[in-house]
Design an enzyme around this catalytic site. Structure first.
Site, mmCIF file in Angstrom:
data_model
loop_
_atom_site.group_PDB
_atom_site.id
_atom_site.type_symbol
_atom_site.label_atom_id
_atom_site.label_comp_id
_atom_site.label_asym_id
_atom_site.label_seq_id
_atom_site.Cartn_x
_atom_site.Cartn_y
_atom_site.Cartn_z
ATOM 1 N N PHE A 22 -22.848 29.263 29.451
ATOM 2 C CA PHE A 22 -23.125 29.003 28.028
ATOM 3 C C PHE A 22 -21.867 29.216 27.167
ATOM 4 O O PHE A 22 -21.336 28.277 26.562
ATOM 5 C CB PHE A 22 -24.278 29.923 27.595
ATOM 6 C CG PHE A 22 -24.459 30.065 26.118
ATOM 7 C CD1 PHE A 22 -24.478 28.951 25.280
ATOM 8 C CD2 PHE A 22 -24.630 31.331 25.540
ATOM 9 C CE1 PHE A 22 -24.657 29.091 23.902
ATOM 10 C CE2 PHE A 22 -24.809 31.481 24.176
ATOM 11 C CZ PHE A 22 -24.806 30.356 23.358
ATOM 12 N N TYR A 148 -27.197 46.582 33.069
ATOM 13 C CA TYR A 148 -26.255 45.558 32.582
ATOM 14 C C TYR A 148 -25.175 46.173 31.699
ATOM 15 O O TYR A 148 -23.979 45.899 31.848
ATOM 16 C CB TYR A 148 -27.023 44.476 31.813
ATOM 17 C CG TYR A 148 -26.149 43.562 30.980
ATOM 18 C CD1 TYR A 148 -25.337 42.617 31.595
ATOM 19 C CD2 TYR A 148 -26.136 43.651 29.583
ATOM 20 C CE1 TYR A 148 -24.528 41.770 30.834
ATOM 21 C CE2 TYR A 148 -25.338 42.818 28.823
ATOM 22 C CZ TYR A 148 -24.536 41.876 29.446
ATOM 23 O OH TYR A 148 -23.722 41.056 28.701
ATOM 24 N N ARG A 216 -30.439 42.518 13.914
ATOM 25 C CA ARG A 216 -29.405 42.100 14.855
ATOM 26 C C ARG A 216 -28.262 41.455 14.096
ATOM 27 O O ARG A 216 -28.422 41.034 12.945
ATOM 28 C CB ARG A 216 -29.976 41.069 15.851
ATOM 29 C CG ARG A 216 -30.982 41.621 16.835
ATOM 30 C CD ARG A 216 -30.270 42.407 17.916
ATOM 31 N NE ARG A 216 -31.172 43.003 18.896
ATOM 32 C CZ ARG A 216 -31.679 44.235 18.797
ATOM 33 N NH1 ARG A 216 -31.419 44.977 17.756
ATOM 34 N NH2 ARG A 216 -32.445 44.719 19.764
ATOM 35 N N LEU A 275 -41.462 50.373 21.392
ATOM 36 C CA LEU A 275 -40.523 50.924 20.403
ATOM 37 C C LEU A 275 -39.228 51.393 21.068
ATOM 38 O O LEU A 275 -38.304 51.846 20.396
ATOM 39 C CB LEU A 275 -41.177 52.078 19.643
ATOM 40 C CG LEU A 275 -42.358 51.618 18.772
ATOM 41 C CD1 LEU A 275 -43.081 52.802 18.160
ATOM 42 C CD2 LEU A 275 -41.904 50.665 17.665
HETATM 43 N N1 LIG Z 1 -24.956 35.354 25.810
HETATM 44 C C1 LIG Z 1 -24.860 36.487 25.103
HETATM 45 O O1 LIG Z 1 -25.614 36.715 24.117
HETATM 46 C C2 LIG Z 1 -23.791 37.497 25.471
HETATM 47 C C3 LIG Z 1 -23.685 38.658 24.664
HETATM 48 C C4 LIG Z 1 -22.703 39.604 24.992
HETATM 49 C C5 LIG Z 1 -21.856 39.390 26.073
HETATM 50 N N2 LIG Z 1 -21.996 38.269 26.830
HETATM 51 C C6 LIG Z 1 -21.089 38.115 27.985
HETATM 52 O O2 LIG Z 1 -20.555 36.813 27.933
HETATM 53 C C7 LIG Z 1 -20.288 36.334 29.255
HETATM 54 C C8 LIG Z 1 -20.838 34.945 29.418
HETATM 55 O O3 LIG Z 1 -22.233 34.973 29.138
HETATM 56 P P1 LIG Z 1 -23.105 33.642 29.055
HETATM 57 O O4 LIG Z 1 -24.182 33.906 28.077
HETATM 58 O O5 LIG Z 1 -22.224 32.465 28.917
HETATM 59 O O6 LIG Z 1 -23.771 33.673 30.513
HETATM 60 P P2 LIG Z 1 -24.032 32.468 31.536
HETATM 61 O O7 LIG Z 1 -24.978 33.019 32.540
HETATM 62 O O8 LIG Z 1 -24.397 31.222 30.820
HETATM 63 O O9 LIG Z 1 -22.602 32.242 32.182
HETATM 64 C C9 LIG Z 1 -22.067 33.094 33.182
HETATM 65 C C10 LIG Z 1 -21.208 32.261 34.105
HETATM 66 O O10 LIG Z 1 -20.678 33.136 35.126
HETATM 67 C C11 LIG Z 1 -20.838 32.503 36.392
HETATM 68 N N3 LIG Z 1 -20.969 33.517 37.433
HETATM 69 C C12 LIG Z 1 -22.008 34.367 37.594
HETATM 70 N N4 LIG Z 1 -21.808 35.132 38.696
HETATM 71 C C13 LIG Z 1 -20.615 34.755 39.235
HETATM 72 C C14 LIG Z 1 -19.871 35.166 40.370
HETATM 73 N N5 LIG Z 1 -20.321 36.104 41.222
HETATM 74 N N6 LIG Z 1 -18.691 34.558 40.626
HETATM 75 C C15 LIG Z 1 -18.239 33.578 39.787
HETATM 76 N N7 LIG Z 1 -18.907 33.129 38.719
HETATM 77 C C16 LIG Z 1 -20.088 33.712 38.422
HETATM 78 C C17 LIG Z 1 -22.105 31.666 36.252
HETATM 79 O O11 LIG Z 1 -22.180 30.629 37.218
HETATM 80 C C18 LIG Z 1 -21.990 31.137 34.827
HETATM 81 O O12 LIG Z 1 -21.277 29.926 34.772
HETATM 82 C C19 LIG Z 1 -20.906 37.366 30.211
HETATM 83 O O13 LIG Z 1 -19.858 38.160 30.737
HETATM 84 C C20 LIG Z 1 -21.818 38.191 29.326
HETATM 85 O O14 LIG Z 1 -21.912 39.520 29.784
HETATM 86 C C21 LIG Z 1 -22.955 37.322 26.564
#
Ligand SMILES: NC(=O)c1ccc[n+]([C@@H]2O[C@H](COP(=O)([O-])OP(=O)(O)OC[C@H]3O[C@@H](n4cnc5c(N)ncnc54)[C@H](O)[C@@H]3O)[C@@H](O)[C@H]2O)c1
Length: 335
Positions: A22, A148, A216, A275
């Site tokens: 994403f 997480y 939020r 809660l």
């Molecule tokens: N979406 C949110 O609201 C949010 C909030 C805070 C932090 N984040 C952080 O942002 C980052 C991206 O999140 P996102 O929402 O795009 O998630 P997502 O699940 O859409 O994307 C994660 C990507 O990482 C890849 N991936 C997962 N495991 C893997 C592995 N073992 N080896 C290689 N690639 C791997 C997946 O294929 C995917 O393309 C993450 O690190 C997440 O912790 C997201």
């Protein structure tokens, strides 16, 4: 500060881990618009329609050999890959730890062979745990309450220690609640995507917790990407930056906005028995603002755009927020 400037422009080579996810896909698009040459490292194959000038290297971050084999020379590395779901981390804590904590170690260790000029690690504001003040600055206590959040914090410590011990110039961004087009409804835990999807299907919106008290900091993915690029270009190595908007919105206000922009009042149903949650989870973005960053996408505008993109009956969210499981339901073995 100018000593630290790493321009994201034509001629710069970037790696984006998780670039097919994403946030990653929006970052890749923004980097391309700047003329940056991008290679994605991801465990999933490239999506149909990925522009021909975007490189792809298959990798499973959990496997150190696969990480070493996938790396290509780069000026900048954005580390986004990982498990992004708190609920999955409660169901599969070992998978979450191996992906987010060990995976981050494997990447940073491999980067020591040919260090880039900047590594940007995308962490999560979940590392703060329950807010002790609002808004939360970067030196707020760190008390993760989900596996997480613990694995993301472990990733931060790995990044910071590699920065201190080996001079790997790393900056860390802590993202608050991100929303926008391209979220997978099976994994998306954010309220914006969930509320819009229920509402567009003509269904009541289920909310967890007290909808007036639970607030939020909802950041559009374009603003998040802008923040990530800002800390990469102008942030100081070794520093952590909140990535949010600094605006506080309650779940009830969110539902009202969803109703307003779609022209039909939202029907919000609250489960206020639950809660055990983090209330008033809002970023203090003074440090990010000092780098010149300003959020650009007003919440109502971002939601209206998301609703247009999703169409009339988008897939419903299938991933309610889960904070606890009986131990017998938790998968602990290697996946
Ligand atoms: N979406 C949110 O609201 C949010 C909030 C805070 C932090 N984040 C952080 O942002 C980052 C991206 O999140 P996102 O929402 O795009 O998630 P997502 O699940 O859409 O994307 C994660 C990507 O990482 C890849 N991936 C997962 N495991 C893997 C592995 N073992 N080896 C290689 N690639 C791997 C997946 O294929 C995917 O393309 C993450 O690190 C997440 O912790 C997201």
């Amino acid at each position: 500060m100018t000593d630290h400037v790493v321009p994201l422009t034509t001629g710069t080579r970037a790696i984006v881990t998780g670039g097919h996810g994403f946030v990653g896909s929006h970052l890749v698009a923004a980097l391309r618009r700047r003329g940056v040459a991008v290679t994605v490292l991801d465990v999933v194959p490239p999506p149909a329609g990925l522009p021909a000038d975007v490189g792809h290297r298959p990798v499973d971050l959990r496997d150190p050999a696969s990480v070493r084999a996938a790396l290509v020379p780069a000026d900048v590395v954005f580390h986004l890959a990982g498990n992004a779901s708190g609920t999955i981390s409660v169901d599969r804590p070992r998978f979450d730890f191996e992906t987010n904590a060990e995976g981050t170690f494997n990447l940073f260790e491999a980067l020591l062979d040919e260090p880039p000029r900047r590594v940007t690690y995308l962490s999560s504001a979940m590392v703060y745990g329950r807010p002790e003040c609002t808004p939360m600055p970067e030196d707020h206590p760190l008390r993760p309450f989900l596996p997480y959040a613990a694995s993301k914090l472990a990733g931060e410590h790995i990044a910071e220690s590699m920065c201190e011990s080996y001079g790997l110039p790393t900056v860390i961004g802590r993202a608050f609640t991100i929303y926008g087009p391209g979220e997978d409804p099976r994994r998306a835990g954010g309220e914006v995507s969930q509320f819009v999807r229920w509402h567009l299907n003509g269904r009541p919106i289920p909310a967890v917790g007290d909808a007036d008290r639970k607030t939020r900091d909802f950041a559009h993915v374009h603003d998040l990407v802008h923040g990530l690029m800002t800390i990469t270009e102008r942030g100081t190595p070794g520093e952590v930056y909140n990535l949010g908007t600094g605006s506080e919105t309650s779940l009830r206000e969110l539902a009202d906005i969803v109703g307003r922009v779609t022209g039909r009042p939202a029907d919000l149903h609250c489960d206020d028995e639950v809660l055990d949650d983090s209330y008033r989870h809002v970023a203090d973005i003074a440090k990010l603002r000092a780098l010149g960053y300003r959020p650009r996408v007003p919440l109502a505008e971002g939601i209206a755009d998301l609703a247009r993109t999703l169409g009339e009956d988008p897939e419903l969210p299938s991933n309610p927020a889960v904070f606890h499981r009986p131990p017998t339901l938790v998968e602990t073995g290697r996946s």
